[in-house]
Write an enzyme that holds these catalytic residues in place. Structure first.
Site, PDB file in Angstrom:
ATOM      1  CD  GLU A  57      -2.944  -0.782   2.443  1.00 10.33           C
ATOM      2  OE1 GLU A  57      -2.766   0.180   3.216  1.00 10.33           O
ATOM      3  OE2 GLU A  57      -3.801  -1.652   2.629  1.00 10.33           O
ATOM      4  CG  ASP A  74      -3.923   7.627   8.258  1.00  9.07           C
ATOM      5  OD1 ASP A  74      -3.786   6.405   8.474  1.00  9.07           O
ATOM      6  OD2 ASP A  74      -4.115   8.098   7.132  1.00  9.07           O
ATOM      7  CE1 TYR A  90      -7.424  -2.195   7.090  1.00  7.69           C
ATOM      8  CE2 TYR A  90      -6.247  -1.525   5.116  1.00  7.69           C
ATOM      9  CZ  TYR A  90      -6.378  -1.521   6.484  1.00  7.69           C
ATOM     10  OH  TYR A  90      -5.469  -0.838   7.242  1.00  7.69           O
TER      11      TYR A  90
END
Lengths: 395, 275
Positions: free
Chosen positions: B46, B57, B172
């Site tokens: 990634e 994040d 994911y």
């Protein structure tokens, strides 16, 4: 048209939507469902209006700025006195609504972001009133600029969390609040302060702020010719404009032109921004060529936001609302004039709207009217005002 | 179907998918790190595009983004690094991990032109949920590009079914709520959640967010098809920033990170691809 937006997906034309990480989707679904149920519940809405009346002191009056109007020699200027709300700004209208919703959803904690600190104070206030724990995320730079509000929040029992990521201002505080909320959604409600963020936030905040416009329509003998409000994220403006959308009334939103649009140091999102995503919503935003979000500038921390509520972007695109810009210095001049002429020290944010009215009034007839949303009082800004006007006021 | 995904990801149950930020701390370091990760058994990479406002994040990747942005990294520049990786022997799929605003500004047409020119294999947009991604799913399909979908423990069964049905590449699984970043422990309900996802997914299921210790990898190995490791690696890179920036010390710095990776994924007993 206004009754048609947002649609099922939270879209205002091509604006709005839900651009958030998967981890936030459940929280938004839960909120959307609870909000729809609450809004349809007469008892809930009755409680909300009762709190506005008995706790915040609504309805706020409309003051005819007679001296100012006479001095300008044109349209009559009226001020919707949101500065007279408990805690000193329109922010409490929305905070009461969302706190009641948080309680209804069984949440024990609220989290909020704040720029100028007005929304943080409003959140801390309702948290105290409704027995909720409160965390307010605030950029380090804003903490420096708004000491007094930081102290007020602490006095009210809230925890102020300094944000040092990114540019250390409102956008970063919002990022942190969202990050925290998503991680703690089980017991935490995110009390957003403006008509921004992913659906259903822009709609919810509008609906909790429309009391400004609803009251104004009732209080004015005739419909005003123009209604003017300042726009950062745009909650006081959206609340003021929304009930007038179907009327033959000119609506003007005023963005912060900072040091001047051409200096690059401003927060004039609609005139200088491009379409993009900020805080979960498609709207206009200030960004560089490759899409990094840019730091806005305004003398007022409350307008210092690089995006704008998606419904404003929509109303700008449809042409229903005209958006203009007022510089830092123009706003300060207007603040000084209102203080001297009417004995009202407005927030620097609200002074932007007032400045636009001062520009437009002389070109209008004496029997025409301008209604200005005086969104907050200037007490919080005295330090900033002193820095800029100190010498002059001493005379 | 994308050929590199077919060869390196499909049907496997020992996936190691590392995340690095393009340009952190330099373009050359990013290339060398990618090659090292392949040598250590990565099945795909990634490639994170630095962004000013990375909502999903935590602090580690936020700081890496700032480092990369200081050197002027952008989505287009990052995509142009991939051919240089390929020239130097990178065979595994490269997944561009970008926030939606960056993608919007580059434009769909330009993005896919770069995907084709530069041999890029996948796209992951953390703030583009299923409901908003229909158009991109279509264009990814047309361009043989996997669009990696995320599911979280709070994802409803109804959405999970819909997402799993359309997912490509690998699915994911977000291990926990909140942002990326290392965590010492997983909530016990996570394993039930992974079971639920496994039962619905026709493609490999990999778990990410908070994977940072070999014990976690060993435990996850029993439940899913692989791990995605981001912040833990980026933290190692952060500790070696000076070494990675200086040409003379680069190899040594890379080897430091290499030994961390070796230990982390030791439960997988990987055969190395290129050594």
């Amino acid at each position: 048209m206004s009754t048609m937006v947002p649609d099922q997906r939270g879209r205002y034309g091509r604006f709005g939507g839900k651009y958030v990480p998967e981890t936030a989707m459940y929280a938004l679904e839960e909120l959307e469902q609870s909000l729809d149920e609450a809004m349809a519940d007469e008892q809930f809405m009755a409680n909300y209006h009762e709190e506005l009346k008995k706790y915040s002191g609504r309805p706020t009056p409309i003051t005819h700025a007679e001296n100012l109007s006479k001095r300008l020699g044109g349209a009559q200027i009226y001020l919707k006195r949101e500065d007279l709300n408990h805690t000193g700004a329109h922010k409490l209208n929305n905070a009461i609504g969302q706190a009641l919703l948080a309680v209804r959803m069984g949440k024990e904690k609220i989290v909020a972001e704040t720029g100028a600190g007005q929304h943080g104070v409003a959140a801390a206030t309702v948290a105290a009133r409704f027995g909720l724990e409160c965390k307010v995320f605030m950029g380090k730079e804003d903490i420096r600029r708004q000491e007094l509000n930081v102290f007020r929040m602490k006095l009210l029992g809230a925890e102020v969390v300094p944000v040092s990521s990114g540019s250390k201002t409102l956008k970063d505080a919002t990022n942190e609040a969202i990050r925290y909320w998503v991680a703690n959604v089980e017991d935490t409600f995110y009390l957003i302060g403006s008509v921004v963020g992913p659906h259903p936030y822009p709609k919810m905040v509008r609906d909790f702020q429309r009391v400004i416009g609803d009251e104004s329509r009732e209080q004015m003998e005739d419909l005003p010719n123009k209604v003017i409000a300042c726009v950062g994220g745009g909650s006081n403006a959206m609340g003021m404009f929304y009930p007038f959308l179907q009327d033959d009334v000119q609506l003007v939103g005023v963005e912060a032109a900072g040091k001047g649009i051409h200096t690059g140091e401003h927060a004039a999102t609609l005139s200088e921004g491009r379409l993009g995503v900020i805080h979960g919503s498609i709207t206009y935003l200030l960004q560089n060529e490759t899409g990094q979000i840019q730091e806005p500038h305004s003398i007022s921390a409350g307008l210092d936001y690089p995006g704008i509520g998606p419904e404003h972007a929509y109303l700008s695109e449809t042409g229903r609302v005209t958006y203009t810009g007022i510089t830092d210095m123009e706003a300060l001049d207007a603040l000084k004039v209102l203080s001297e002429e009417e004995g009202i020290i407005p927030a620097i944010e609200s002074a932007h709207a007032l400045s636009e009215a001062i520009k437009q009034a002389p070109d209008m007839a004496k029997d025409e009217t301008i209604l200005v949303c005086l969104s907050g009082r200037g007490d919080k800004d005295v330090h900033t005002i002193m820095e800029h006007l100190g010498g002059e006021v001493d005379e | 179907m994308n050929k590199r995904f077919e060869k390196h990801v499909d049907g496997r149950s020992d996936l190691f998918i590392p995340f690095i930020v393009a340009g952190d701390p330099t373009e050359e370091a990013t290339i060398k790190l990618a090659l090292m990760l392949q040598e250590e058994g990565a099945n795909a990479i990634e490639l994170g595009i630095p962004y000013s406002d990375p909502l999903a994040d935590g602090p580690v990747i936020q700081r890496a983004s700032i480092r990369a942005l200081e050197h002027g990294m952008s989505l287009e520049k990052a995509m142009n690094i991939v051919p240089k990786m390929r020239e130097r022997g990178l065979e595994i799929p490269v997944i561009v991990f970008t926030y939606y605003n960056l993608l919007l500004q580059l434009g769909e047409e330009r993005f896919f032109a770069l995907v084709r020119e530069n041999n890029i294999d996948g796209l992951l947009v953390p703030d583009l949920p299923f409901e908003e991604s229909e158009e991109w799913r279509e264009s990814c399909k047309m361009n043989d590009t996997a669009l990696i979908s995320l599911v979280a423990p709070t994802t409803s069964d109804k959405r999970l079914t819909a997402i799993a049905k359309e997912a490509t590449g690998f699915l994911y699984c977000v291990s926990s709520l909140g942002v990326t970043g290392t965590r010492t422990d997983f909530h016990s309900s996570v394993f039930e959640f992974i079971d639920r996802v496994k039962s619905l997914s026709p493609i490999p299921v990999a778990v990410g967010f908070g994977v940072s210790a070999p014990e976690q990898v060993a435990k996850l190995k029993e439940y899913c098809d692989g791990v995605i490791v981001g912040s833990a690696i980026v933290r190692q890179i952060e500790a070696q920033v000076d070494g990675l920036t200086n040409e003379e010390t680069q190899v040594e710095a890379i080897d430091h990170i290499r030994s961390y990776i070796r230990d982390l994924i030791s439960p997988y007993e990987k055969l190395k691809i290129n050594t």
